[in-house]
Scaffold this motif. Structure first.
Motif, PDB file in Angstrom:
ATOM      1  N   VAL A 250       0.886  -1.165   0.034  1.00  0.00           N
ATOM      2  CA  VAL A 250       0.067   0.114   0.136  1.00  0.00           C
ATOM      3  C   VAL A 250       0.793   1.139   0.050  1.00  0.00           C
ATOM      4  O   VAL A 250       0.478   2.380   0.167  1.00  0.00           O
ATOM      5  CB  VAL A 250      -0.959  -0.101   1.264  1.00  0.00           C
ATOM      6  CG1 VAL A 250      -1.947  -1.354   1.171  1.00  0.00           C
ATOM      7  CG2 VAL A 250      -0.438   0.112   2.715  1.00  0.00           C
ATOM      8  N   ARG A 399      -2.396   4.893   5.767  1.00  0.00           N
ATOM      9  CA  ARG A 399      -3.189   4.213   4.634  1.00  0.00           C
ATOM     10  C   ARG A 399      -3.839   2.898   5.164  1.00  0.00           C
ATOM     11  O   ARG A 399      -3.268   2.106   5.814  1.00  0.00           O
ATOM     12  CB  ARG A 399      -2.038   3.940   3.714  1.00  0.00           C
ATOM     13  CG  ARG A 399      -1.381   5.167   3.013  1.00  0.00           C
ATOM     14  CD  ARG A 399      -0.304   4.853   2.062  1.00  0.00           C
ATOM     15  NE  ARG A 399      -0.820   4.211   0.913  1.00  0.00           N
ATOM     16  CZ  ARG A 399      -1.183   5.102  -0.128  1.00  0.00           C
ATOM     17  NH1 ARG A 399      -1.097   6.476  -0.184  1.00  0.00           N
ATOM     18  NH2 ARG A 399      -1.607   4.470  -1.405  1.00  0.00           N
ATOM     19  N   THR A 401      -6.608  -0.345   4.911  1.00  0.00           N
ATOM     20  CA  THR A 401      -7.396  -1.153   4.076  1.00  0.00           C
ATOM     21  C   THR A 401      -8.302  -2.391   4.941  1.00  0.00           C
ATOM     22  O   THR A 401      -8.077  -2.071   5.991  1.00  0.00           O
ATOM     23  CB  THR A 401      -6.210  -1.906   3.142  1.00  0.00           C
ATOM     24  OG1 THR A 401      -5.498  -2.826   4.137  1.00  0.00           O
ATOM     25  CG2 THR A 401      -5.620  -1.249   2.326  1.00  0.00           C
ATOM     26  N   THR A 425      -7.813   2.928   1.308  1.00  0.00           N
ATOM     27  CA  THR A 425      -6.981   2.384  -0.166  1.00  0.00           C
ATOM     28  C   THR A 425      -7.471   1.124  -0.392  1.00  0.00           C
ATOM     29  O   THR A 425      -7.663   0.052   0.172  1.00  0.00           O
ATOM     30  CB  THR A 425      -5.552   2.665  -0.033  1.00  0.00           C
ATOM     31  OG1 THR A 425      -5.086   3.667   0.648  1.00  0.00           O
ATOM     32  CG2 THR A 425      -4.844   2.113  -1.120  1.00  0.00           C
ATOM     33  N   TRP A 457       1.908   3.087  -6.563  1.00  0.00           N
ATOM     34  CA  TRP A 457       0.546   2.904  -5.348  1.00  0.00           C
ATOM     35  C   TRP A 457      -0.625   3.729  -5.741  1.00  0.00           C
ATOM     36  O   TRP A 457      -0.365   4.791  -6.006  1.00  0.00           O
ATOM     37  CB  TRP A 457       1.035   3.067  -4.082  1.00  0.00           C
ATOM     38  CG  TRP A 457       1.956   2.220  -3.568  1.00  0.00           C
ATOM     39  CD1 TRP A 457       2.215   0.717  -3.447  1.00  0.00           C
ATOM     40  CD2 TRP A 457       3.694   2.485  -3.466  1.00  0.00           C
ATOM     41  NE1 TRP A 457       3.287   0.292  -2.982  1.00  0.00           N
ATOM     42  CE2 TRP A 457       4.115   1.399  -3.199  1.00  0.00           C
ATOM     43  CE3 TRP A 457       4.507   3.807  -3.835  1.00  0.00           C
ATOM     44  CZ2 TRP A 457       5.723   1.049  -3.131  1.00  0.00           C
ATOM     45  CZ3 TRP A 457       5.693   3.452  -3.826  1.00  0.00           C
ATOM     46  CH2 TRP A 457       6.285   2.333  -3.291  1.00  0.00           C
ATOM     47  N   ARG A 459      -3.814   6.133  -5.140  1.00  0.00           N
ATOM     48  CA  ARG A 459      -4.177   7.027  -3.944  1.00  0.00           C
ATOM     49  C   ARG A 459      -5.110   6.542  -3.320  1.00  0.00           C
ATOM     50  O   ARG A 459      -6.309   5.692  -3.799  1.00  0.00           O
ATOM     51  CB  ARG A 459      -4.466   8.331  -4.782  1.00  0.00           C
ATOM     52  CG  ARG A 459      -3.296   9.166  -5.469  1.00  0.00           C
ATOM     53  CD  ARG A 459      -3.725  10.212  -6.245  1.00  0.00           C
ATOM     54  NE  ARG A 459      -4.203  11.206  -5.315  1.00  0.00           N
ATOM     55  CZ  ARG A 459      -3.423  12.085  -4.732  1.00  0.00           C
ATOM     56  NH1 ARG A 459      -2.189  12.105  -4.840  1.00  0.00           N
ATOM     57  NH2 ARG A 459      -3.843  13.226  -3.731  1.00  0.00           N
ATOM     58  N   PRO A 460      -5.591   7.004  -2.217  1.00  0.00           N
ATOM     59  CA  PRO A 460      -6.718   6.521  -1.246  1.00  0.00           C
ATOM     60  C   PRO A 460      -8.135   7.039  -1.987  1.00  0.00           C
ATOM     61  O   PRO A 460      -7.917   8.166  -2.799  1.00  0.00           O
ATOM     62  CB  PRO A 460      -6.417   7.580  -0.015  1.00  0.00           C
ATOM     63  CG  PRO A 460      -5.164   7.645  -0.001  1.00  0.00           C
ATOM     64  CD  PRO A 460      -4.467   7.960  -1.324  1.00  0.00           C
TER      65      PRO A 460
END
Length: 493
Positions: A250, A399, A401, A425, A457, A459-460
């Motif tokens: 991530v 970040r 998940t 994310t 990676w 982006r959120p």
């Protein structure tokens, strides 16, 4: 940039499934294949995998992934592994398993963990970075030594599940520094086996795999190559543990950026450039690669608390119960929960921890209790974050998940507990993606993991801001959570 017609397969040996993620030379996941890896549970806390079943699933998933790559016009450049940490199995002199593979969830060594903690567990934790807990292989080995002494005479080697699979691919029994750092047997400072830990476990270094860097690569043997549809000699990268690789997956590898995962259980981890834990031994410290170390903690109770509440309140739908709980004011009108339904890992590392609802009044209903349990999970994650900071690793951004975060209530409560925005994310590829990125690093396409392009990676896709009222109420309650745990612990031993 290297030839876009190539791919590395990241092979993630998870607790319930094996996932193979093909990542092309632009570092994009282009194919995912999954096979079940059934976890068998039994009396006394047994939680094991059948090594033969897992190995067959790996071969099957890799074969299908190779076919997908061929269909996409991608030549497989190498294989790289990820694995759930803390697994353990015994092998005989011909490399055949003598035991099932014990998973991190196997708690049969709880009594042994209590003994080792009382006999200097803090020193072992500080030296190895691994909490003295039933999940840790050092504790499992000590349990085997005490309870199955006849097994010692028949065992040529002890290893993890990934080590066993790698041996079938390469003919070498090795373990990488990342997975080894989560065994409780490796010295963080020397990255060699730690003699006091070996003594506690009742094994010698000669009974353990050779230690190698996560980027070490070995040639694929002709027989498995033919079975997989791959060329003999293809590089097979040792890889790393799933937690550290989840940070890589991530993009949470820069100082101050934490990776938070929230599913049935949860975890918060941050990367820095040196090993070590906090003075109170509340966090773990595991190796990633390239001189990077992951500090953090896993909590045993996350999404499971909402599922338990839904079942306990007459089988109500979880989504409906979460909607009811969202109507309750932050702080649950004075109701405090210790959500330790499955014991607890960080920051207590206490398999005997009990859950509790404190401050219950006639006016509280199932919505209050559910919200209090979820707030309790948020408090545990905040305590992990505080412990990481105490270990000298600041946390400036998160970040996040995990399936639980699809619920706005879960996301809002965790953001308030941490008092910082949650950048949510997509993580569909997970640690398998991290393994493939590590594979590309091992093959020399980048000089080190920090040199991967920022665009690797995503982006959120959603940012959840903390509500000031909820932040204040959770911060005021947090010292009470620690005090209540300590008091309840005295009554439950």
């Amino acid at each position: 940039m290297n030839d876009a017609g190539e791919a590395v397969l990241g092979i993630d040996l998870g607790t319930t499934a094996t996932k193979v993620v093909a990542v092309d030379a632009a570092y994009r996941p282009v194919s995912t294949v999954e096979r079940p890896a059934p976890l068998h549970t039994g009396r006394g806390g047994e939680a094991v995998h059948d090594p033969a079943t897992v190995l067959a699933g790996v071969f099957d998933a890799v074969r299908e992934s190779v076919e997908h790559c061929a269909h996409l016009g991608l030549a497989v450049r190498g294989l790289s592994f990820s694995a759930a940490l803390h697994t353990l199995l015994a092998l005989d002199s011909s490399g055949e398993p003598l035991t099932p593979a014990l998973s991190w969830a196997d708690t049969r060594a709880a009594g042994t963990a209590r003994r080792l903690r009382a006999e200097g567990g803090a020193a072992l934790h500080r030296a190895t970075g691994t909490p003295v807990h039933p999940m840790a292989p050092v504790t499992k080995l000590a349990w085997f030594t005490a309870h199955e002494p006849d097994l010692r005479g028949r065992t040529a080697a002890w290893c993890g599940m990934k080590d066993y699979v790698l041996s079938r691919f390469t003919g070498r029994l090795v373990t990488d520094h990342s997975c080894a750092s989560a065994t409780g047997l490796m010295d963080l400072r020397t990255t060699d086996w730690h003699e006091p830990a070996l003594d506690a476990a009742g094994v010698s270094g000669g009974q353990l795999p050779d230690l190698v860097p996560p980027t070490a690569a070995f040639p694929l043997l002709p027989e498995p190559a033919a079975a997989l549809g791959l060329p003999a000699g293809l590089p097979v990268v040792a890889g790393a543990g799933d937690g550290p690789l989840a940070n890589l997956a991530v993009g949470a590898t820069t100082p101050g950026t934490a990776a938070l995962s929230l599913g049935t259980s949860g975890a918060l981890r941050v990367v820095r450039d040196r090993p070590g834990v906090d003075d109170r031994c509340r966090v773990f410290c595991y190796h990633l690669a390239d001189g990077l170390w992951v500090l953090g903690g896993a909590v045993s109770n996350a999404g499971v608390v909402a599922q338990w509440a839904a079942e306990s309140f007459g089988g109500v739908d979880v989504a409906d119960l979460l909607k009811e709980a969202a109507e309750v004011e932050p702080g649950s009108e004075g109701l405090t929960a210790l959500p330790h339904l499955l014991g607890e890992r960080a920051p207590w590392w206490d398999p005997d921890a009990r859950g509790a609802l404190i401050g219950l009044r006639r006016g509280h209903d199932r919505a209050h209790m559910t919200r209090a349990m979820i707030e309790g999970v948020g408090q545990q994650l905040a305590l992990v974050r505080d412990s990481v900071v105490a270990a000298g690793a600041p946390v400036a951004s998160v970040r996040a998940t995990g399936g639980a975060l699809r619920s706005s209530l879960w996301a809002e409560i965790v953001a308030a507990a941490l008092d910082m925005p949650l950048g949510i994310t997509d993580d569909t590829a997970g640690s398998g993606f991290g393994a493939a990125l590590l594979g590309w690093r091992a093959l020399g396409t980048v000089s080190d993991l920090s040199a991967l392009p920022a665009g690797v990676w995503s982006r959120p896709h959603r940012t959840v801001l903390p509500d000031p009222t909820a932040v204040r109420r959770m911060a005021e309650a947090r010292p009470r959570v620690e005090q209540l745990y300590a008091v309840l612990r005295e009554f439950s031993v």
